[in-house]
Design a protein around this motif. Structure first.
Motif, mmCIF file in Angstrom:
data_model
loop_
_atom_site.group_PDB
_atom_site.id
_atom_site.type_symbol
_atom_site.label_atom_id
_atom_site.label_comp_id
_atom_site.label_asym_id
_atom_site.label_seq_id
_atom_site.Cartn_x
_atom_site.Cartn_y
_atom_site.Cartn_z
ATOM 1 N N VAL A 57 0.826 -1.141 0.034
ATOM 2 C CA VAL A 57 0.058 -0.124 0.089
ATOM 3 C C VAL A 57 0.842 1.261 0.108
ATOM 4 C CG1 VAL A 57 -1.548 1.346 1.178
ATOM 5 C CG2 VAL A 57 -1.982 -1.217 1.053
ATOM 6 N N LEU A 58 1.994 1.183 0.927
ATOM 7 C CA LEU A 58 2.699 2.412 0.981
ATOM 8 C C LEU A 58 3.468 2.640 -0.270
ATOM 9 C CD1 LEU A 58 4.570 1.881 4.561
ATOM 10 C CD2 LEU A 58 2.634 3.716 3.866
ATOM 11 N N LYS A 59 3.598 1.516 -1.351
ATOM 12 C CA LYS A 59 4.433 1.948 -2.328
ATOM 13 C C LYS A 59 3.218 2.294 -3.458
ATOM 14 C CE LYS A 59 7.700 -0.674 -5.429
ATOM 15 N NZ LYS A 59 8.692 0.516 -5.656
ATOM 16 N N VAL A 60 1.976 1.791 -3.189
ATOM 17 C CA VAL A 60 1.164 1.993 -4.513
ATOM 18 C C VAL A 60 0.729 3.667 -4.407
ATOM 19 C CG1 VAL A 60 -1.110 1.807 -5.143
ATOM 20 C CG2 VAL A 60 0.362 -0.203 -4.803
ATOM 21 N N VAL A 61 0.509 3.976 -2.795
ATOM 22 C CA VAL A 61 0.074 5.574 -2.605
ATOM 23 C C VAL A 61 1.463 6.539 -2.878
ATOM 24 C CG1 VAL A 61 -1.728 4.790 -1.199
ATOM 25 C CG2 VAL A 61 0.598 5.248 -0.270
ATOM 26 N N GLY A 62 2.647 5.868 -3.222
ATOM 27 C CA GLY A 62 3.432 6.823 -3.494
ATOM 28 C C GLY A 62 4.336 7.263 -2.293
ATOM 29 N N TYR A 63 4.118 6.603 -1.174
ATOM 30 C CA TYR A 63 5.079 7.005 0.128
ATOM 31 C C TYR A 63 6.300 6.701 -0.245
ATOM 32 C CZ TYR A 63 6.154 7.272 4.917
ATOM 33 O OH TYR A 63 6.768 7.664 6.263
ATOM 34 N N PHE A 64 6.621 5.418 -0.460
ATOM 35 C CA PHE A 64 7.973 4.954 -0.724
ATOM 36 C C PHE A 64 8.691 5.628 -1.842
ATOM 37 C CE2 PHE A 64 7.462 0.541 1.459
ATOM 38 C CZ PHE A 64 7.799 1.165 2.741
ATOM 39 N N GLY A 65 9.945 6.255 -1.783
ATOM 40 C CA GLY A 65 10.616 6.573 -2.687
ATOM 41 C C GLY A 65 11.204 5.384 -3.528
ATOM 42 N N PRO A 66 11.847 5.413 -4.534
ATOM 43 C CA PRO A 66 12.348 4.502 -5.359
ATOM 44 C C PRO A 66 13.434 3.561 -4.286
ATOM 45 C CG PRO A 66 12.954 6.523 -6.260
ATOM 46 C CD PRO A 66 12.184 6.726 -5.295
ATOM 47 N N GLY A 67 13.455 2.345 -4.338
ATOM 48 C CA GLY A 67 14.190 1.388 -3.594
ATOM 49 C C GLY A 67 14.026 1.703 -1.996
ATOM 50 N N GLN A 68 13.334 2.510 -1.606
ATOM 51 C CA GLN A 68 12.803 2.362 0.076
ATOM 52 C C GLN A 68 11.999 1.222 0.283
ATOM 53 O OE1 GLN A 68 10.718 5.898 1.154
ATOM 54 N NE2 GLN A 68 11.180 5.524 3.122
ATOM 55 N N TRP A 69 12.335 0.727 1.452
ATOM 56 C CA TRP A 69 11.676 -0.518 1.959
ATOM 57 C C TRP A 69 11.465 -0.404 3.114
ATOM 58 C CZ3 TRP A 69 8.313 -2.572 -1.101
ATOM 59 C CH2 TRP A 69 7.771 -3.892 -0.752
ATOM 60 N N TYR A 70 10.349 -0.970 3.937
ATOM 61 C CA TYR A 70 10.218 -1.112 5.480
ATOM 62 C C TYR A 70 10.488 -2.786 5.860
ATOM 63 C CZ TYR A 70 8.687 3.502 6.744
ATOM 64 O OH TYR A 70 8.650 5.073 6.995
ATOM 65 N N TYR A 71 11.560 -2.970 6.698
ATOM 66 C CA TYR A 71 11.612 -4.365 7.210
ATOM 67 C C TYR A 71 11.054 -4.306 8.556
ATOM 68 C CZ TYR A 71 14.641 -5.098 2.951
ATOM 69 O OH TYR A 71 14.915 -5.107 1.861
ATOM 70 N N TRP A 72 9.875 -4.508 8.909
ATOM 71 C CA TRP A 72 8.996 -4.242 9.879
ATOM 72 C C TRP A 72 9.719 -4.816 11.218
ATOM 73 C CZ3 TRP A 72 5.428 -0.509 10.614
ATOM 74 C CH2 TRP A 72 5.008 -0.002 9.217
#
Lengths: 282, 286
Positions: free
Chosen positions: A124-139
């Motif tokens: 969801v964070l990626k689809v709504v554009g919250y993540f920049g390129p290559g950004q990722w959360y390892y919860w």
């Protein structure tokens, strides 16, 4: 007729409770039955350990943050559920589910939601554009995000419990009290502060007491989500006691860690007594 | 004059929004379990980086494979039986201990009765995470490590205090005159309790059965601590520990197990909710 129940409680709650304290003063280990008294050595060793300090801190942070959120949300939700609306029965059922589900299985559901590769939150964070390129959360692989995840699960689980208890409190306030306040010209806010909150106080403290005790002493959520990791940064007292005392076999040390749960439990017990006494008088 | 209806509409929308938001938060993990349990693996294991693949819906037709694996190739059925057997024994022990105790506390008047009942309730605050260490010593002394008997001996430590308290409330609501009139008619004290008080307390006893059972199904810490053989595990211990093979998670079957265990308990809780709250609120609500 009381004797069997009392005998059972004495033998299997009171005595082990005392044994927990005594074991913390010994070098008892899982491998041998030889036990000797070592005084406060376990405590000294434990208190000097940075992992323990972090766990102690985490325990308080988890409990405090999740209970503040639970009580705040619980009040909002309880008030919303007091009103009549279509689908109320089904809403109440669904909202109650997190509390009813076995904690270990519910936490597994969250483990999957927080999965490092397949996390739906990340999608969801990626689809709504919250993540920049290559950004990722390892919860669960990051200390801060791990703590956010643990608090989220605690709030999710305790919210239904507090809500139903608060609903019981709200519905116990007689309608006449509200009517009397209305006649005296009280507004919504002053009614909340001078009528609802004082009358809710005993029940609010019950919700809080159990919420604190259940969150403060819980190890299931931490154990299943992060195993205390990464690098022992998300341990709580209970999960650390389990890791050292049960998995590691150092019974004395595990007992010493678990003993640190006691002061808070004693305070909670005293508060419970106060509340029940006040309720008896009222 | 236009303000009031607008404000009411605003309040209505806010109210629905609050309900919707919290319901979604509560239900989402279960929805996620459900959709995972019925998705094909090819639909399930698409990395979250792929924004074209919507994980919220079935992109391929649903499948019963995960359920088939769960019931056919895992020990889930064994764990289910273990849980129910342990639960039944614990319920029996709980009833034998708590029905007389609840009755006695309800009829005990004066200071001692009140003190004892509060004392029993306080033991409910003693957490498993404090007791598992002494219990692990006790079980090795008794030779009960890795035995279902360990759980049967220990589980009443949390069912007894809570159920005694629940039953006490129930018996208190029955007037004393019921037994007294039976005794006037020639019943003994025990006979009066057996024939008059117990049948009237049946709803309370049923509540105790339900709650003792659900508490056993929910318990995780003791199960994790005392059972190491996979075949002897309960559901809440076995699913998280043994359905995960090494580092490989079979998420479909795993989520199916979580879902089908949780939903029946949620239904039971909902039916018995009011009695359950009464057990917690310690007389803070009259």
């Amino acid at each position: 007729m009381l004797a069997p129940a009392l005998a059972y409680i004495l033998l299997l709650v009171a005595l082990p409770f005392v044994a927990a304290v005594l074991l913390s003063l010994t070098n008892s280990s899982a491998g041998s039955l030889d036990v000797s008294f070592v005084g406060f050595r376990n405590f000294r060793a434990v208190v000097g350990n940075p992992v323990f300090k972090r766990a102690l801190w985490n325990t308080f942070v988890f409990t405090f943050v999740s209970q503040v959120l639970v009580i705040a949300f619980g009040n909002i939700l309880a008030r919303a559920l007091m009103r009549r609306f279509r689908g109320k029965t089904i809403a109440r059922f669904l909202i109650l589910m997190p509390w009813a589900a076995p904690i270990s299985l519910a936490t597994l559901g969250w483990l999957w939601i927080f999965d490092s590769t397949f996390s739906v939150i990340n999608w969801v964070l990626k689809v709504v554009g919250y993540f920049g390129p290559g950004q990722w959360y390892y919860w669960l692989g990051d200390p801060t995000l791990g703590m956010v995840a643990i608090v989220t699960v605690h709030v999710w689980r305790m919210l239904p419990f507090s809500t139903v208890i608060l609903i019981a409190g709200l519905s116990s306030i007689p309608a006449e009290v509200h009517e009397a306040a209305d006649i005296d010209g009280a507004g919504t806010l002053s009614k909340a502060f001078y009528v609802t909150v004082p009358m809710m106080l005993p029940i609010l403290s019950v919700a809080l007491l159990f919420g604190v005790v259940f969150t403060f002493t819980d190890m299931s959520v931490v154990y299943l989500l992060t195993r205390g990791g990464p690098f022992n940064s998300t341990h709580v007292l209970a999960s650390l006691a389990f890791q050292d005392g049960v998995l590691g076999g150092d019974v004395g040390r595990g007992a010493a860690i678990a003993i640190f749960l006691l002061p808070v439990l004693v305070v909670m017990a005293i508060l419970t007594l106060r509340v029940s006494r006040r309720a008896e008088v009222a | 004059m236009r303000g009031a209806p607008t404000r009411r509409l605003g309040g209505l929308i806010l109210h629905r929004a609050v309900i919707l938001l919290f319901t979604a938060f509560a239900v989402f993990p279960f929805y996620w379990m459900a959709i995972t349990a019925f998705k094909q693996n090819a639909d399930l294991y698409v990395g979250a980086t792929n924004t074209q693949h919507n994980p919220f819906i079935f992109n391929q037709p649903p499948t019963l494979d995960h359920l088939r694996i769960l019931f056919g190739q895992t020990l889930y059925p064994t764990w289910l039986v273990n849980t129910l057997v342990i639960g039944a024994v614990v319920v029996a022990i709980t009833l034998v201990l708590t029905v007389p105790a609840g009755y006695a506390l309800a009829r005990l008047t004066g200071r001692w009765g009140e003190r004892l009942s509060i004392g029993i309730f306080l033991t409910y605050l003693v957490p498993p995470t404090l007791l598992f260490i002494p219990f692990s010593r006790l079980m090795s002394v008794l030779g009960l490590q890795n035995s279902r008997w360990a759980l049967i001996v220990i589980y009443p430590t949390f069912t007894v205090p809570f159920c005694t308290w629940l039953l006490m409330g129930f018996f208190k609501s029955l007037p004393r005159e019921i037994e007294e009139s039976a005794m006037v008619d020639g019943c003994s004290r025990v006979g009066a309790i057996w024939r008059m008080a117990l049948p009237l307390a049946a709803p309370g006893i049923l509540t105790v059965v339900i709650f003792a059972m659900t508490l056993v199904i929910q318990e995780f810490v003791y199960s994790l601590t005392f059972i190491s053989s996979v075949r002897l595990m309960t559901i809440s211990g076995g699913v998280p520990v043994a359905l995960v093979r090494g580092d490989v998670y079979y998420w479909g079957s795993l989520m199916a197990a979580c879902l089908i265990t949780s939903v029946p308990i949620a239904v039971l809780y909902n039916v018995f909710l009011d009695r359950f709250i009464a057990g917690f609120t310690v007389g803070a609500v009259k």
